[in-house]
Design an enzyme around this catalytic site. Structure first.
Site, short mmCIF file in Angstrom:
data_model
loop_
_atom_site.label_atom_id
_atom_site.label_comp_id
_atom_site.label_asym_id
_atom_site.label_seq_id
_atom_site.Cartn_x
_atom_site.Cartn_y
_atom_site.Cartn_z
N ASP A 295 0.06 -2.53 6.22
CA ASP A 295 0.43 -2.12 7.58
C ASP A 295 -0.39 -2.90 8.59
OD1 ASP A 295 2.13 -0.31 6.53
OD2 ASP A 295 0.81 1.43 6.80
N ASP B 259 -6.33 0.55 8.97
CA ASP B 259 -6.35 0.85 7.54
C ASP B 259 -5.79 -0.31 6.73
OD1 ASP B 259 -7.61 3.21 7.46
OD2 ASP B 259 -5.80 4.45 7.14
N GLU C 18 0.85 -1.17 0.00
CA GLU C 18 0.00 0.00 0.00
C GLU C 18 0.89 1.24 0.00
OE1 GLU C 18 -1.37 -0.36 3.98
OE2 GLU C 18 -2.17 1.66 4.06
N ASP D 22 -2.27 -2.16 10.90
CA ASP D 22 -3.24 -1.31 11.60
C ASP D 22 -4.61 -1.43 10.94
OD1 ASP D 22 -3.03 0.05 9.26
OD2 ASP D 22 -2.04 1.82 10.09
#
Ligand code: 0RA
Length: 655
Positions: free
Chosen positions: A516, A520, A442, A518
């Site tokens: 990642d 998102d 990403e 997290d």
């Protein structure tokens, strides 16, 4: 010869016969139960349960209790009529002993009707007996309790009978407890809870009104209070409830599930249908004699034909299609449709390599006519429903037309078929897909670290910008216009959506989603998974999709450092390192924060990394989860994310 020794001689002879009779089973277990691995092991339980289900199908039993014992045994009890215990004059053995010791003897005593046995399973309880260290059978019948024990197929002693306690006199039933033989199942005899519970739940759905109780008494499964873990599967509505469960996260197009249950020429047909608003694919689940027909067959063909014919005829009748218009295609009509179709056939024929395709040709016409009648009648009386279904089908038809035009345009421009790879792809040098992998990352900064950190010989990097399109909510024509998706399609060599998947065009055999750690990142990962699942399910089924597991923390003390992949890891490391003034903790907020070398060491180096392979254990459950995660309903999505905390543990997703 005295009476006693005559009996003994006869018994001895019978026993030898028995051993010879079951010997082939112990010699070549694979021939009877498929394998001596986990599949074969669970097959033993199914075999006995199927017999109880047969008793239920015959109308004599409504409760089946399955218990996994602390001693490694499995026990299956039912409240049916009980296996007959009278002695057969010719064999000199009880019916019970015959059922347990003679191959394929079960059916001969049956009362006709549909049998699960005779299908995919149906090798008989004697096979279970042959492959068990021991079996204990207890039958309640005619006011008595009859018991007999067997070891590795051979009866140990005679059938013992005693009076039932007066209060229980009217109770009847069969209980079969067995311990699989470790000499046969050399890989172990540990039953898997989830495997058994899924099948038992499925059986309860398929046989509405039968209560199936599943209890796990093994030490490892005890609850916090020390009690056995127990589940009860009981669905009065049968497959209607099954469809309700499968569609509970979706918005239904009509309030009532359409339900068909009738019989013709001894073939019983039961179907439950529900169209939903915002689903683009169909889920048709077929069963024949309680066996999941993964590869379809004549019952499914009959269903598809009658759906297409009936709905096209209603489309004309209700003025939705004119004479010159082309017919709505089957796919248009089935868009958003969930069906469970269960047929019971007296002599089922299962075809194909895995014997999961129904072959009986007569079933095609029977399903066609029975479902046709019921469906037409229902729709005649519910004009509002048929109009909604037709409207959806016509929209699907138009979207398909638009997509076809878009595809042709795309083809002409030959975006998909050209060899021009997307500009931002950093390809690997190898041209051998089996050793090549692609990391989908990403954003450009993570892309940069990954490009520098990779082994360019076999690792390609494709950075995607922003969030890719949500494919659940989009129709096909938009997909091809999205640049990120175009990049994915060409980089991977995917071809056209839904078209027969040709794995020889796949440019990498490992497609790794690296986002990642997290929220998102989790979202983007889900979007990508949805894309692969909807666009080309075979990619997921073929096991080509992986998820990278980057670390969350780096803990450093002096020259030593450790990477931690979750909170647990971190706590463990901290307690090993001891005093706090001694170490530093770095938390990685994103992949872009990592040094290329760090990214390689922790996440990309095949010798040290961990990756999760995405599997569709159960395509339907995956479909349900995708709908929760991607659909319009916000509440179930929040609830799901809260209970499964997908950011931290992908494995709980089961996709
Ligand atoms: C043969 C004949 C009858 C029932 C059964 C077998 C039977 C087998 C199993 C195996 C597990 N549970 C079972 N329940 C029944 C019919 C007996 C009659 O006519 O009374």
């Amino acid at each position: 010869m005295s009476q006693d020794s005559k009996v003994q001689a006869a018994y001895g002879a019978a026993q030898i016969q028995v051993l010879e009779g079951l010997e082939p089973v112990r010699k070549r277990p694979g021939m009877y139960i498929g394998s001596t691995g986990p599949r074969g092991l669970h097959h033993l339980v199914y075999e006995v349960v199927d017999n109880s289900v047969d008793e239920a199908l015959a109308g004599h039993c409504n409760e089946i209790i399955v218990v996994l014992g602390a001693d490694g045994s499995a026990s299956i009890s039912d409240n049916g009529r009980g296996i007959p215990t009278d002695v057969h004059p010719r064999t000199g053995k009880s019916a019970l002993e015959t059922v347990l010791t003679v191959l394929h003897a079960g059916g001969k005593f049956g009362s006709g009707g549909y049998k699960v046995s005779g299908g995919l399973h149906g090798v008989g309880v004697s096979v279970v007996n042959a492959l068990s260290e021991w079996v204990e059978v207890s039958v309640r019948r005619q006011g008595k309790i009859h018991e007999q024990r067997f070891e590795r197929g051979a009866p140990i002693g005679n059938l013992e009978s005693k009076e039932q306690p007066p209060k229980e006199e009217k109770q009847t039933g069969t209980s079969i407890r067995f311990k699989p033989d470790t000499e046969i199942f050399t890989g172990g005899i540990d039953f898997d809870y989830t495997t058994l519970s899924s099948r038992l739940r499925e059986l309860a759905y398929l046989n509405g009104g039968v209560r199936i109780i599943f209890r796990d008494e093994r030490a490892k499964s005890l609850t916090e209070e020390g009690n056995p873990y127990e589940e009860v599967y009981f669905y009065e509505g049968g497959i209607k409830e099954y469809v309700a469960y499968m569609t509970k996260e979706k918005d239904s197009l009509h309030p009532e599930i359409i339900y068909v249950n009738s019989e013709k020429d001894n073939v019983q047909v039961e179907a439950a249908l529900q169209w939903c608003v915002d689903a683009y694919s169909d889920s048709i689940l077929g069963f024949a004699n309680n066996i999941r027909t993964v590869d379809g067959g004549t019952h499914i063909e009959g269903l598809k034909t009658v759906l297409t014919r009936t709905l096209n005829s209603f489309a004309k009748k209700r003025g939705k299609r004119k004479d010159g218009d082309s017919n709505l295609a089957g796919e248009n009509i089935r868009e958003g449709l969930t069906v469970v179709l269960s047929v019971k056939v007296p002599e089922p024929e299962f075809e194909g390599q895995t014997k999961t395709k129904l072959g009986n040709t007569e079933v095609r016409g029977i399903v066609d006519s029975l479902v046709g009648e019921a469906l037409s009648q229902y729709l005649e009386f519910n004009p509002a429903v048929i109009d909604l279904i037709l409207e959806k089908a016509i929209q699907a038809f138009q979207a398909a037309e638009a997509a076809r035009r878009a595809r042709e345009l795309v083809r002409r421009k030959s975006v998909l078929e050209s060899s021009t790879l997307p500009g931002k792809l950093a390809d690997c040098s190898s041209r051998d897909p089996s050793e090549s992998e692609i990391y989908i990352v990403e954003g450009d900064s993570a892309g940069g670290s990954a490009k520098q950190g990779r082994d360019r010989k076999f690792q390609a990097i494709l950075p995607l910008r922003g969030k890719i399109l949500n494919i659940e909510k989009t129709d096909d024509s938009k997909i091809y216009k999205n640049t990120e998706i175009q990049a994915l399609i060409t980089a991977l060599g995917l071809g056209i959506k839904g078209e027969e998947f040709d794995s020889s065009n796949l440019r990498y055999h490992r497609v790794v989603i690296m986002t990642d750690a997290d929220v998102d990142g989790a979202h983007i990962r889900t979007l990508l998974l949805t894309f692969f699942y909807r666009y080309q399910k075979a990619l997921v089924e073929g096991g080509y999709i992986y998820i990278a597991c980057p670390p969350l923390y780096k803990v450093e003390r002096g020259k030593k450092h450790t990477y931690c992949y979750n909170e647990n890891d971190l706590q463990k490391t901290i307690s090993e390192f001891g005093e706090k003034a001694n170490y530093t903790i770095q938390r990685f907020k994103g992949l872009g924060e990592m040094m290329p070398k760090q990214l390689w060491e922790t996440t990309m180096d095949p010798t040290t990394r961990t990756m999760k392979r995405v599997e569709i254990e159960d395509a339907l459950e995956a479909d349900r989860i995708f709908t929760i995660l991607m659909g319009d309903k916000v509440a179930p999505r929040r609830e799901f994310i809260e209970t499964h905390s997908i950011e931290l543990d992908m494995s709980s997703l089961d996709i």
